[in-house]
Design an enzyme around this catalytic site. Structure first.
Site, PDB file in Angstrom:
ATOM      1  N   GLY A   1      47.910  38.870  34.592  1.00  0.00           N
ATOM      2  CA  GLY A   1      47.214  39.769  33.678  1.00  0.00           C
ATOM      3  C   GLY A   1      45.737  39.866  33.981  1.00  0.00           C
ATOM      4  O   GLY A   1      44.910  39.877  33.065  1.00  0.00           O
ATOM      5  N   LYS A   2      45.389  39.945  35.257  1.00  0.00           N
ATOM      6  CA  LYS A   2      43.979  40.004  35.654  1.00  0.00           C
ATOM      7  C   LYS A   2      43.330  41.333  35.280  1.00  0.00           C
ATOM      8  O   LYS A   2      42.113  41.424  35.165  1.00  0.00           O
ATOM      9  CB  LYS A   2      43.863  39.792  37.165  1.00  0.00           C
TER      10      LYS A   2
ATOM     11  N   ASN B   1      45.006  38.747  23.280  1.00  0.00           N
ATOM     12  CA  ASN B   1      45.840  38.750  22.071  1.00  0.00           C
ATOM     13  C   ASN B   1      46.397  40.130  21.750  1.00  0.00           C
ATOM     14  O   ASN B   1      46.577  40.476  20.589  1.00  0.00           O
ATOM     15  CB  ASN B   1      45.068  38.191  20.872  1.00  0.00           C
TER      16      ASN B   1
ATOM     17  N   ALA C   1      50.345  43.961  46.141  1.00  0.00           N
ATOM     18  CA  ALA C   1      49.678  43.641  44.880  1.00  0.00           C
ATOM     19  C   ALA C   1      49.625  44.912  44.048  1.00  0.00           C
ATOM     20  O   ALA C   1      49.762  46.010  44.571  1.00  0.00           O
ATOM     21  CB  ALA C   1      48.274  43.108  45.138  1.00  0.00           C
ATOM     22  N   GLY C   2      49.412  44.772  42.755  1.00  0.00           N
ATOM     23  CA  GLY C   2      49.370  45.976  41.941  1.00  0.00           C
ATOM     24  C   GLY C   2      48.865  45.716  40.543  1.00  0.00           C
ATOM     25  O   GLY C   2      48.769  44.574  40.105  1.00  0.00           O
ATOM     26  N   HIS C   3      48.509  46.782  39.853  1.00  0.00           N
ATOM     27  CA  HIS C   3      48.007  46.667  38.499  1.00  0.00           C
ATOM     28  C   HIS C   3      48.170  48.002  37.795  1.00  0.00           C
ATOM     29  O   HIS C   3      48.199  49.058  38.426  1.00  0.00           O
ATOM     30  CB  HIS C   3      46.538  46.241  38.484  1.00  0.00           C
TER      31      HIS C   3
ATOM     32  N   LYS D   1      62.598  46.250  37.885  1.00  0.00           N
ATOM     33  CA  LYS D   1      63.170  45.343  36.885  1.00  0.00           C
ATOM     34  C   LYS D   1      63.536  43.994  37.492  1.00  0.00           C
ATOM     35  O   LYS D   1      64.321  43.236  36.922  1.00  0.00           O
ATOM     36  CB  LYS D   1      64.402  45.955  36.199  1.00  0.00           C
TER      37      LYS D   1
ATOM     38  N   THR E   1      51.943  34.906  50.251  1.00  0.00           N
ATOM     39  CA  THR E   1      51.655  36.178  50.900  1.00  0.00           C
ATOM     40  C   THR E   1      50.965  35.887  52.225  1.00  0.00           C
ATOM     41  O   THR E   1      50.802  34.726  52.605  1.00  0.00           O
ATOM     42  CB  THR E   1      50.784  37.071  49.993  1.00  0.00           C
TER      43      THR E   1
ATOM     44  N   ASP F   1      50.691  38.004  38.767  1.00  0.00           N
ATOM     45  CA  ASP F   1      51.210  38.522  37.490  1.00  0.00           C
ATOM     46  C   ASP F   1      50.561  37.846  36.291  1.00  0.00           C
ATOM     47  O   ASP F   1      51.168  37.736  35.228  1.00  0.00           O
ATOM     48  CB  ASP F   1      52.735  38.359  37.398  1.00  0.00           C
TER      49      ASP F   1
END
EC number: 6.3.4.4
Length: 710
Positions: A183-184, A698, A209-211, A566, A437, A181
């Site tokens: 922010g890759k 940013n 995993a996810g994005h 959530k 994992t 998590d």
């Protein structure tokens, strides 16, 4: 449940720590005693459930006949984000449904008391205060004054920074530097846009995993296994043979998004001979995992099948049914054996599945429940894979991924390996082995899974972390977190909707209380020792320990939770102790995402060391070193394993914020000098981790990145 507390040191023992502590106490954080009577805490999914009357299909075909040939008519395309791009700046507080309490006292207090029955508390108790009184005598570390000189960072262009690194290497890996998590996705996208980067590959792990990615039209796509480059024209995308895939879920949740958007993927997405995650792997995950310890995607069970060489790969689905039947029948013995040992019927399993989905979040898909109901489970799977995969005209092309990646590099093209999860969630890292994992998600694991010649081809790793609000989801130790990792799940808080309405909703007030009262000597260099005081925060809903308040407020304000589930992530301080090892192993480059969050903080905290303190006075032997109360673990010392880390407390260096000079892309003038607070934060991280900070995020847009001159 064991007491899980945080802090530590590798060699030097601090003489300033008292041992006069009562058992089961902790400084600055809620305690974790054994669950109280009447607790809501569900320790595991192991317990057999009572028999109930459920209708179970006698024929496997009954469910199949109700389904469309290749896709269900209604497909949920948004999935839980395990490694989503972190939200930036001010986020609207999530809508939280009120918590219903039976108590008749004031609404805030009754809500709080209803939840604390699990054994954890929202408030600070006397024992916590006693522990803090012992730790507050810790002598301030000299390192709290470092670095003595704050660097000035100059902005540079994408071409003069990231592109130079890409052009000097053949294989570029983007890897998580914390617990996922981070922010890759933004860094992956920046690398993938380079004209020489033609191949983007996922080479291990699975749909845990996810994005999230967006196309030029601003359309949102949520992927788990599908590489991010699918939305970029002219890029070839690969899913390698060391990945594990549920092909039914892959089609229904990922490929369907491309089909519905009219995106042609046939000549741009190729799948290797992946190991198959079956419905029984996901059910094994459900039946055998402790609460909050798993994504229920079947990862540990399918990797077990892979290691035992009992499972099936994609090629088995595309060949004769008889071989497929035999392999499924043999591999399914583990699942059927577990049902027998636990005295569970198919109806019991169905009930557990429906309970998991009872809050409206589909954690167990319909076809998995249908498998649990099927009388002939092997035949059910053979037909499922025949219809949904082998005879599915929408299923992507297959190829030898290893060969294709190797050939691309030989042609002078660049290969991007998109790392799932992170360094510390890798099963190859023994420090957190029990709560990781099941794949090796370090950069070394990525390169090994790609099978690219590491002696012949030049590779580089771009490590990604985020700050403020570094986070971890799931169970396990995390010394810099505001609360224990199982804090939310221990109180049956599966989603932020389960929290009382308006609880710690005023992020501004919570963070102000933390930095004003939680570190009472923050402006006194001679007295500030970095130990967080167990002060309390109060609002209309009740009184909260400051760690609890920050955990709740951070999760809500920064949107730190699964996109659909959530499920709250546990936030905390940027951890230089853990980051030092990452950079020492995976190379110096580091990009920090979501730094514009700091625009809203009075101060930013950075963990520069741990102090070990076990309230029962017990010592822990890790790799031949015995950790005892008062030991300090500095950045650069060997990181102990979880038995010690559970008793480690962070020593936090505070850095003044930059509220008056925000860096958010929407507010900052391009090429404006970075605020002193930002420069001090970056200097501190570089000093304690020996990293080179390549860029900072940013804003939420893909190009909201400030590249720094090296």
């Amino acid at each position: 449940m064991p007491v899980r507390r945080y802090g530590g040191r590798y060699n030097n023992s601090s003489p300033g720590v008292s041992n006069a502590l009562s058992p089961s106490t902790t400084a600055g954080r809620p305690l974790s005693p054994s669950p109280a009577a009447g607790s809501k805490l569900a320790s595991t999914h192991h317990d057999p459930v009572p028999q109930e009357a459920y209708y179970v299909n006698d024929e496997a075909d009954a469910w199949h006949q109700q389904q469309a040939p290749f896709r269900e008519p209604s497909v949920e395309v948004e999935v839980e984000m395990i490694d989503d791009e972190p939200p930036h700046g001010s986020q609207k507080s999530l809508s939280v449904a009120p918590y219903t309490a039976n108590a008749s006292s004031s609404s805030g207090r009754s809500k709080r008391n209803a939840i604390t029955a699990s054994g954890y508390t929202f408030y600070t108790n006397e024992r916590q205060k006693t522990v803090y009184e012992a730790l507050r005598s810790l002598r301030p570390l000299a390192e709290l004054q470092e670095p003595r000189r704050v660097k000035e960072y100059a902005e540079t262009s994408l071409k003069d920074s990231l592109y130079r690194i890409i052009e000097a290497h053949d294989v570029i890996m983007v890897a998580g530097a914390f617990f996922g998590d981070e922010g890759k996705g933004k860094t992956v996208d920046a690398v993938a846009h380079h004209p020489l980067c033609t191949c983007i590959a996922r080479v291990n792990s699975g749909e845990n995993a996810g994005h999230t990615v967006y196309d030029k039209a601003g359309r949102k796509f949520v992927f788990n296994l599908a590489p991010s480059g699918l939305l970029l024209p002219g890029k070839r995308n690969y899913i390698g043979p060391e990945c594990v895939m549920d092909p039914v879920s892959f089609m229904e949740k990922e490929i369907i998004q491309l089909i519905d958007a009219g995106i042609d993927y046939r000549d741009r997405l190729f799948i290797g001979n992946v190991c198959i995650v079956t419905p029984y792997h996901k059910l094994l995950d459900l039946l055998g995992s402790a609460a909050n310890s798993s994504t229920l995607k079947g990862m540990a069970p399918v990797h077990g099948s892979k290691v035992m060489k009992r499972g099936i790969r994609l090629d088995h689905i595309f060949n004769d049914d008889e071989t497929l039947r035999k392999r499924l029948e043999k591999d399914m013995d583990t699942y059927l054996g577990l049902l027998k040992v636990k005295n569970l019927s198919d109806a019991d399993v169905v009930r557990l599945c429906r309970e998991e989905n009872s809050d409206g979040v589909v954690r167990v898909p319909d076809y998995v429940i249908a498998f649990a109901q099927a009388k002939d489970k092997v035949e059910f799977l053979v037909k499922l894979y025949r219809d949904r995969v082998r005879h599915n005209p929408d299923f992507p092309a297959r190829c030898d991924v290893t060969y294709e990646l190797h050939a691309a590099v030989l042609r002078g093209e660049k290969v991007l390996l998109e790392g799932p999860q992170s360094y510390w969630l890798s099963n190859a890292r023994t420090k957190f082995w029990e709560s990781t994992t099941s794949a090796d998600t370090t950069a070394a694991g990525l390169l090994a899974a790609s099978q690219l010649n590491f002696q012949k081809f030049k590779s580089v790793v771009l490590n990604v972390h985020k700050a403020p609000g570094s986070s971890r989801v799931g169970i396990g130790a995390c010394p810099s977190s505001f609360v224990p990792q199982d804090y939310f799940s221990a109180q049956n808080i599966k989603t932020l909707r389960d929290l009382p309405s308006e609880t710690c909703a005023n992020f501004e007030a919570v963070q102000r209380t933390l930095f004003r009262d939680g570190f009472p000597h923050s402006n006194d260099k001679a007295r500030h020792n970095g130990i967080m005081a167990p002060v309390e925060y109060s609002d209309e809903t009740g009184k909260y320990n400051i760690g609890v308040a920050m955990a709740i407020a951070s999760a809500q304000h920064h949107g730190e939770c699964g996109a659909v589930t959530k499920k709250p992530r546990v936030c905390g301080f940027f951890d230089c102790v853990l980051q030092h090892e990452v950079n020492s192993i995976q190379g110096p480059y580091l990009t920090i995402s979501a730094l514009d969050r700091g625009d809203e903080y009075d101060k930013v905290g950075v963990t520069i060391a741990y102090v070990y303190y076990n309230p029962e006075g017990k010592q822990v032997d890790v790799n031949g070193h015995v950790y005892k109360n008062g030991d300090i673990i500095r950045a650069g010392d060997p990181v102990p394993s979880e038995p010690a880390l559970y008793h480690c407390h962070p020593i936090v260096k505070l850095i003044d914020g930059w509220r008056d000079n925000p860096i958010a892309a929407a507010k900052r003038r391009r090429n404006a000098p970075l605020p002193r607070g930002v420069c001090e934060l970056l200097s501190t991280i570089e000093y304690f981790t020996n990293c080179k900070i390549l860029s900072i995020g940013n804003g939420p847009n893909g190009d909201d990145i400030i590249y720094l001159r090296q």
